[in-house]
Write a protein that holds these residues in place. Structure first.
Motif, PDB file in Angstrom:
ATOM      1  N   GLU A   1      18.723   4.393   4.664  1.00 43.98           N
ATOM      2  CA  GLU A   1      18.336   3.156   5.196  1.00 43.98           C
ATOM      3  C   GLU A   1      17.477   3.167   6.545  1.00 43.98           C
ATOM      4  O   GLU A   1      17.674   2.310   7.277  1.00 43.98           O
ATOM      5  CB  GLU A   1      19.295   2.251   5.228  1.00 43.98           C
ATOM      6  N   SER A   2      16.631   4.315   6.398  1.00 43.52           N
ATOM      7  CA  SER A   2      15.851   4.270   7.634  1.00 43.52           C
ATOM      8  C   SER A   2      14.933   3.010   7.832  1.00 43.52           C
ATOM      9  O   SER A   2      14.477   2.221   7.037  1.00 43.52           O
ATOM     10  CB  SER A   2      14.578   5.471   7.621  1.00 43.52           C
ATOM     11  N   GLN A   3      14.620   2.645   9.025  1.00 44.92           N
ATOM     12  CA  GLN A   3      14.252   1.326   9.453  1.00 44.92           C
ATOM     13  C   GLN A   3      12.758   1.517   9.397  1.00 44.92           C
ATOM     14  O   GLN A   3      12.093   2.521   9.292  1.00 44.92           O
ATOM     15  CB  GLN A   3      14.546   1.061  10.926  1.00 44.92           C
ATOM     16  N   GLU A   4      11.990  -0.010   9.498  1.00 39.72           N
ATOM     17  CA  GLU A   4      10.511  -0.206   9.768  1.00 39.72           C
ATOM     18  C   GLU A   4      10.065   0.216   8.270  1.00 39.72           C
ATOM     19  O   GLU A   4       8.818   0.939   8.298  1.00 39.72           O
ATOM     20  CB  GLU A   4      10.009   0.354  10.712  1.00 39.72           C
ATOM     21  N   ARG A   5      10.460  -0.091   7.241  1.00 41.27           N
ATOM     22  CA  ARG A   5      10.002   0.485   6.006  1.00 41.27           C
ATOM     23  C   ARG A   5       9.577  -0.595   4.894  1.00 41.27           C
ATOM     24  O   ARG A   5      10.297  -1.376   4.606  1.00 41.27           O
ATOM     25  CB  ARG A   5      10.589   1.592   5.333  1.00 41.27           C
ATOM     26  N   MET A   6       8.695  -0.635   4.296  1.00 39.47           N
ATOM     27  CA  MET A   6       8.075  -1.653   3.411  1.00 39.47           C
ATOM     28  C   MET A   6       7.573  -1.094   1.970  1.00 39.47           C
ATOM     29  O   MET A   6       7.046  -0.130   2.118  1.00 39.47           O
ATOM     30  CB  MET A   6       7.127  -2.697   3.966  1.00 39.47           C
ATOM     31  N   LEU A   7       8.028  -1.797   1.049  1.00 40.06           N
ATOM     32  CA  LEU A   7       7.254  -1.412  -0.485  1.00 40.06           C
ATOM     33  C   LEU A   7       6.562  -2.290  -0.745  1.00 40.06           C
ATOM     34  O   LEU A   7       6.877  -3.585  -0.808  1.00 40.06           O
ATOM     35  CB  LEU A   7       8.644  -1.286  -1.491  1.00 40.06           C
ATOM     36  N   LEU A   8       5.376  -1.927  -1.327  1.00 41.21           N
ATOM     37  CA  LEU A   8       4.378  -2.824  -1.832  1.00 41.21           C
ATOM     38  C   LEU A   8       3.840  -2.585  -3.231  1.00 41.21           C
ATOM     39  O   LEU A   8       3.869  -1.499  -3.771  1.00 41.21           O
ATOM     40  CB  LEU A   8       3.103  -3.010  -1.002  1.00 41.21           C
ATOM     41  N   VAL A   9       3.531  -3.469  -3.977  1.00 43.20           N
ATOM     42  CA  VAL A   9       2.936  -3.268  -5.213  1.00 43.20           C
ATOM     43  C   VAL A   9       1.242  -4.015  -5.063  1.00 43.20           C
ATOM     44  O   VAL A   9       1.353  -5.106  -4.675  1.00 43.20           O
ATOM     45  CB  VAL A   9       3.558  -3.738  -6.630  1.00 43.20           C
ATOM     46  N   VAL A  10       0.377  -3.147  -5.217  1.00 48.62           N
ATOM     47  CA  VAL A  10      -1.062  -3.539  -5.437  1.00 48.62           C
ATOM     48  C   VAL A  10      -1.891  -3.111  -6.377  1.00 48.62           C
ATOM     49  O   VAL A  10      -1.766  -2.239  -7.342  1.00 48.62           O
ATOM     50  CB  VAL A  10      -1.463  -2.527  -4.107  1.00 48.62           C
ATOM     51  N   LYS A  11      -3.007  -4.199  -6.762  1.00 51.80           N
ATOM     52  CA  LYS A  11      -3.741  -3.823  -7.929  1.00 51.80           C
ATOM     53  C   LYS A  11      -4.152  -2.591  -7.899  1.00 51.80           C
ATOM     54  O   LYS A  11      -4.720  -2.014  -6.952  1.00 51.80           O
ATOM     55  CB  LYS A  11      -4.664  -5.015  -7.893  1.00 51.80           C
ATOM     56  N   LYS A  12      -4.239  -1.949  -9.009  1.00 54.42           N
ATOM     57  CA  LYS A  12      -4.928  -0.858  -9.360  1.00 54.42           C
ATOM     58  C   LYS A  12      -6.191  -0.828  -9.006  1.00 54.42           C
ATOM     59  O   LYS A  12      -7.095  -1.805  -9.542  1.00 54.42           O
ATOM     60  CB  LYS A  12      -4.529  -0.217 -10.896  1.00 54.42           C
ATOM     61  N   GLY A  13      -6.789   0.147  -8.311  1.00 54.47           N
ATOM     62  CA  GLY A  13      -8.009   0.400  -7.966  1.00 54.47           C
ATOM     63  C   GLY A  13      -8.582  -0.376  -6.680  1.00 54.47           C
ATOM     64  O   GLY A  13      -9.669  -0.058  -6.179  1.00 54.47           O
ATOM     65  N   GLN A  14      -7.665  -1.056  -5.969  1.00 56.01           N
ATOM     66  CA  GLN A  14      -7.892  -1.637  -4.808  1.00 56.01           C
ATOM     67  C   GLN A  14      -6.827  -1.351  -3.754  1.00 56.01           C
ATOM     68  O   GLN A  14      -6.639  -1.837  -2.832  1.00 56.01           O
ATOM     69  CB  GLN A  14      -7.541  -3.400  -4.888  1.00 56.01           C
ATOM     70  N   GLU A  15      -6.399  -0.138  -3.990  1.00 58.49           N
ATOM     71  CA  GLU A  15      -5.307   0.682  -2.975  1.00 58.49           C
ATOM     72  C   GLU A  15      -6.018   0.784  -1.770  1.00 58.49           C
ATOM     73  O   GLU A  15      -5.321   0.740  -0.679  1.00 58.49           O
ATOM     74  CB  GLU A  15      -4.809   1.732  -3.759  1.00 58.49           C
ATOM     75  N   GLN A  16      -7.116   1.228  -1.607  1.00 58.43           N
ATOM     76  CA  GLN A  16      -7.658   1.623  -0.275  1.00 58.43           C
ATOM     77  C   GLN A  16      -7.951   0.589   0.662  1.00 58.43           C
ATOM     78  O   GLN A  16      -7.776   0.736   1.854  1.00 58.43           O
ATOM     79  CB  GLN A  16      -9.000   2.484  -0.459  1.00 58.43           C
ATOM     80  N   GLU A  17      -8.069  -0.630   0.123  1.00 61.86           N
ATOM     81  CA  GLU A  17      -8.330  -1.814   1.056  1.00 61.86           C
ATOM     82  C   GLU A  17      -7.111  -1.808   1.863  1.00 61.86           C
ATOM     83  O   GLU A  17      -6.969  -2.214   2.958  1.00 61.86           O
ATOM     84  CB  GLU A  17      -8.369  -2.948   0.185  1.00 61.86           C
ATOM     85  N   ILE A  18      -5.842  -1.940   1.045  1.00 60.68           N
ATOM     86  CA  ILE A  18      -4.578  -1.894   1.600  1.00 60.68           C
ATOM     87  C   ILE A  18      -4.178  -0.758   2.822  1.00 60.68           C
ATOM     88  O   ILE A  18      -3.863  -0.866   3.737  1.00 60.68           O
ATOM     89  CB  ILE A  18      -3.647  -2.156   0.638  1.00 60.68           C
ATOM     90  N   LEU A  19      -4.517   0.439   2.330  1.00 61.59           N
ATOM     91  CA  LEU A  19      -4.197   1.632   2.932  1.00 61.59           C
ATOM     92  C   LEU A  19      -5.026   1.574   4.144  1.00 61.59           C
ATOM     93  O   LEU A  19      -4.684   2.030   5.149  1.00 61.59           O
ATOM     94  CB  LEU A  19      -4.533   2.837   2.147  1.00 61.59           C
ATOM     95  N   ASP A  20      -6.305   1.107   4.104  1.00 62.44           N
ATOM     96  CA  ASP A  20      -7.272   0.802   5.324  1.00 62.44           C
ATOM     97  C   ASP A  20      -6.645  -0.333   6.364  1.00 62.44           C
ATOM     98  O   ASP A  20      -6.605  -0.012   7.647  1.00 62.44           O
ATOM     99  CB  ASP A  20      -8.390   0.365   5.024  1.00 62.44           C
ATOM    100  N   ILE A  21      -6.050  -1.057   5.956  1.00 66.12           N
ATOM    101  CA  ILE A  21      -5.321  -2.140   6.682  1.00 66.12           C
ATOM    102  C   ILE A  21      -4.173  -1.504   7.737  1.00 66.12           C
ATOM    103  O   ILE A  21      -3.983  -1.851   8.599  1.00 66.12           O
ATOM    104  CB  ILE A  21      -4.900  -3.441   5.953  1.00 66.12           C
ATOM    105  N   PHE A  22      -3.454  -0.795   7.025  1.00 66.85           N
ATOM    106  CA  PHE A  22      -2.267  -0.227   7.384  1.00 66.85           C
ATOM    107  C   PHE A  22      -2.927   0.763   8.541  1.00 66.85           C
ATOM    108  O   PHE A  22      -2.136   0.970   9.674  1.00 66.85           O
ATOM    109  CB  PHE A  22      -1.264   0.524   6.630  1.00 66.85           C
ATOM    110  N   ALA A  23      -3.746   1.795   8.001  1.00 65.94           N
ATOM    111  CA  ALA A  23      -4.364   2.681   9.130  1.00 65.94           C
ATOM    112  C   ALA A  23      -5.056   1.852  10.432  1.00 65.94           C
ATOM    113  O   ALA A  23      -4.778   2.450  11.535  1.00 65.94           O
ATOM    114  CB  ALA A  23      -5.597   3.374   8.086  1.00 65.94           C
TER     115      ALA A  23
END
Length: 741
Positions: A316-338
């Motif tokens: 139960e390490s803290q500050e973690r989220m799980l997301l489901v993202v449309k296939k093929g659009q992963e990089q958009e989400i990864l870039d926001i987190f970066a």
């Protein structure tokens, strides 16, 4: 406990290792039936956390169905990370209250801090920007070094997390009683703001879509935290390893990143990794969507070396989220987190088969039907038995305690830690972050302006557990009514509530009866006051040495100010204003603060409450406030009328009061009869106000001199200096914290 993937399934069954994880023989047998084979070590651990009380509500679920949960203004009720309420203008508030009791009893600083972090993630995972935090705390009396340490460390933990993330802590409550000596209660509430069309849900929809892990890396902290919070704490060997460690700096970045992500068309679903970590978030998201999830644990960011599947799935390490993202659009989400300096990586995908499949080192280490972990978790209808004390208490006659000196008694009451000023607590919190706090800690309800709008929300937390102990059903009604009273006193209309249901061991039929009856009372009051239950949390097994805490269902409530003009203070505003008491006073001292002071125990009947009368008085007072006839409003609660009057004059303006009452002095001053308010009104508004109120009686005036003057039956019974009373009230808790046993 062994945490080794090499433990064979046969050994788990033979040595009953599942019992150490929290599964009963009957539940383990059900696991075998579900899988049609023996579960391996990781699977046994996954079932144990998902079928724990903390995750499955297996003993409380039948009772929770009694709550009213729908209304035209409810956009999302129970079942998601938090509930959602419409406040007009395409805006909604998202809120939830949750406990972190067991971790806070063992590791108070980290337990309280991670409690704030966890409930924050529940709210911003819904797409809402957190705009306010509150808390509701319970401790033993401040007479032992341990209790003083617990209070200090819990408050420090809440402040350390809340102040860093920039969400104002605007209100809350703290109560003290011997019942909580070994088991403090730490309940945190967060309120967020979201547009209707940006409300998110935790679903794993769309076969082939990508599962993304975002936030802090996974360590060995907090393993089996859910089952730790679903059992009685062992005084001989308290389990600090089950307490996760939070990082508010990471938490702040995670909030900003996730809120930006929610505006992306690529996002399908998002959920906090809370209790049971990866296990609960992934399986619940899949179950709600009617899909399955396959994950590769080799891709999970790991803080420690050689973590096995059991540890990774149950951490139960803290500050973690799980997301489901449309296939093929992963990089958009990864870039926001970066961009926000938050780690994020793809770890799996949504699959058509409704199974929870986990791989590590090219091997399947768990393969479980998702619904078996969620929808098909065991549900127990527990035996209920009326508490043995209840009938005897109900047969007691209401009697008037013997008080020799009413002024001295008022001084004593003002120094009781439950009544005394909590300034020492809330001065450690940043209550003005975001610059929208209109009314902060110390009031009946906090008031937070909706940024740039001529409207605000009122927020409160409340519960008198002494009443609920004496009479659970009556006490449950009172808890909701008093929370609504607080909201109305601030000038807002109550909208909905979230609950934190804190009880002892539900396998004890008398404890389960307390829970059952108090939920009946909460349900009835919620229905009549039109404040549906939209979210909440259940915390069981709060007991030590065989002694349970008082049943403590905390009510967190939110209301709406249609205009900032309606925001009403709870202190007297000007000399010569007329003071009214709304409501009737009876001989009702069961569970009162006066009974506590004089007898050091509680017995008899709880105060009675008529919810129809309560509703009428709240509606009439709110209408009077909206018409501009009310200068201040404050509910009469612990300590009775005398304490409510004193609190109303403690505003540093040098005012006093001249009060004239009739009847028995002790009853008039210290009874805790319900559905009562202390209100001040300008003399020019006297007739208008009285025409709007059925049950208001003029009892005095605000004076220019700082004298607290009360006459009863034309005899002076209290004449005290307001500044002296205020000093006693303000310094009580700091003095107790300084004293040594």
């Amino acid at each position: 406990m062994m945490k080794n993937n090499n433990v064979q399934p046969e050994q788990i069954e033979r040595e009953k290792l599942y019992e150490d994880m929290g599964l009963s023989d009957q539940e383990y047998s059900k696991v075998k039936d579900v899988l049609k084979r023996l579960p391996n070590y990781t699977e046994t651990g996954i079932f144990s956390v998902m079928w724990s009380e903390h995750c499955s509500y297996k003993t409380s679920k039948p009772l929770l169905k009694k709550f009213p949960t729908t209304a035209p203004h409810v956009l999302q009720g129970p079942g998601e990370g938090a509930g959602v309420i419409d406040i007009g203008d395409n805006q909604a508030v998202v809120f939830k209250l949750e406990s972190h009791n067991s971790p806070s009893a063992v590791e108070p600083f980290e337990g309280a801090a991670t409690g704030v972090g966890g409930i924050l993630r529940d709210v911003f995972s819904m797409g809402a920007k957190p705009i306010a935090a509150l808390n509701s705390l319970r401790f033993g009396n401040l007479t032992t070094d341990r209790t003083r340490m617990l209070l200090s460390e819990v408050v420090r933990g809440i402040a350390s997390y809340g102040n860093v993330i920039g969400v104002p802590t605007v209100g809350g409550e703290v109560q003290f009683d011997d019942s909580y000596e070994e088991n403090p209660l730490v309940n945190a509430m967060i309120v967020g703001l979201v547009d209707h069309d940006n409300v998110q849900k935790g679903i794993a929809a769309g076969v082939g879509n990508t599962v993304i892990y975002a936030g802090g890396s996974t360590g060995r902290d907090g393993i089996h935290g859910a089952t730790f919070s679903s059992d009685v704490i062992d005084e001989e060997a308290e389990n600090t390893s089950a307490v996760a460690i939070g990082d508010p700096e990471v938490g702040k970045k995670l909030i900003d990143a996730c809120l930006e992500v929610t505006y992306s068309d690529a996002l399908v679903g998002i959920q906090d990794m809370g209790a049971a970590g990866l296990t609960s978030s992934a399986s619940e998201m899949a179950s709600k969507a009617g899909t399955g999830i396959e994950m590769n644990l080799n891709l999970i960011p790991q803080r420690e070396k050689d973590m096995n599947a059991y540890e990774l799935m149950l951490s139960e390490s803290q500050e973690r989220m799980l997301l489901v993202v449309k296939k093929g659009q992963e990089q958009e989400i990864l870039d926001i987190f970066a961009k926000h300096e938050v780690n994020a990586t793809a770890v799996g995908e949504v699959i058509e088969e409704k199974t929870f499949r986990i791989k590590q080192h090219d091997e399947v280490v768990a393969d479980i039907p998702v619904d078996a972990l969620t929808e098909d978790a065991p549900v127990y209808h527990m035996p209920s038995e009326e508490a043995v004390y209840y009938k005897a208490f109900q047969q007691e006659e209401n009697r008037i305690p013997e008080v020799q000196d009413h002024g001295s008694t008022l001084r004593d009451l003002l120094q009781q830690p439950t009544i005394a000023s909590k300034e020492w607590v809330y001065e450690q919190y940043d209550s003005d972050a975001q610059s929208n706090t209109i009314t902060g800690p110390g009031s009946d309800a906090a008031v937070v302006q909706i940024d740039g709008m001529d409207k605000a929300i009122a927020i409160t937390t409340d519960c008198n557990s002494r009443y609920i102990y004496l009479d659970p059903e009556m006490g449950g009604r009172i808890a909701v009514a008093e929370a609504a009273r607080n909201i109305v006193c601030s000038g807002a209309k109550p909208l909905a509530l979230t609950d934190g249901l804190n009880y002892g061991n539900p396998t004890n039929p008398q404890i389960f009866w307390q829970m059952e009856k108090s939920i009946d009372g909460i349900s009835e009051a919620s229905r009549l006051l039109e404040t549906p239950v939209i979210s909440g949390n259940v915390s069981m097994y709060n007991q030590s040495h065989g002694e349970s805490i008082f049943p403590t269902p905390i009510i967190g409530m939110v209301g709406l100010h249609q205009s900032l003009d309606h925001v009403t203070p709870n202190h007297f505003q000007a000399a010569d204003d007329i003071i009214y008491l709304i409501g009737d006073t009876y001989v009702e001292f069961g569970g009162s603060e006066l009974q506590n002071v004089l007898e050091k125990t509680y017995s008899g009947k709880a105060p009675a409450i008529d919810l129809q009368v309560e509703t009428k008085r709240q509606d009439q007072l709110l209408a009077a406030i909206r018409q501009g006839t009310v200068q201040s409003a404050h509910d009469v609660a612990e300590g009775g009328l005398a304490v409510a009057l004193a609190e109303s004059v403690f505003n540093g303006k040098g005012f006093g009061v001249k009060i004239d009452l009739t009847g028995d002095a002790t009853t008039a001053l210290f009874s805790e009869s319900q559905s009562r308010f202390v209100v001040s009104v300008k003399a020019e508004n006297k007739e208008r106000f009285e025409a709007m109120m059925d049950d208001a009686k003029q009892i005095g005036v605000v004076t220019e001199d700082s004298t607290f003057n009360v006459n009863i039956n034309n005899n002076n019974v209290i004449q005290e200096d307001v500044d002296t009373l205020n000093k006693l009230w303000k310094e009580a808790i700091p003095q107790m914290l300084k004293s040594k046993v």
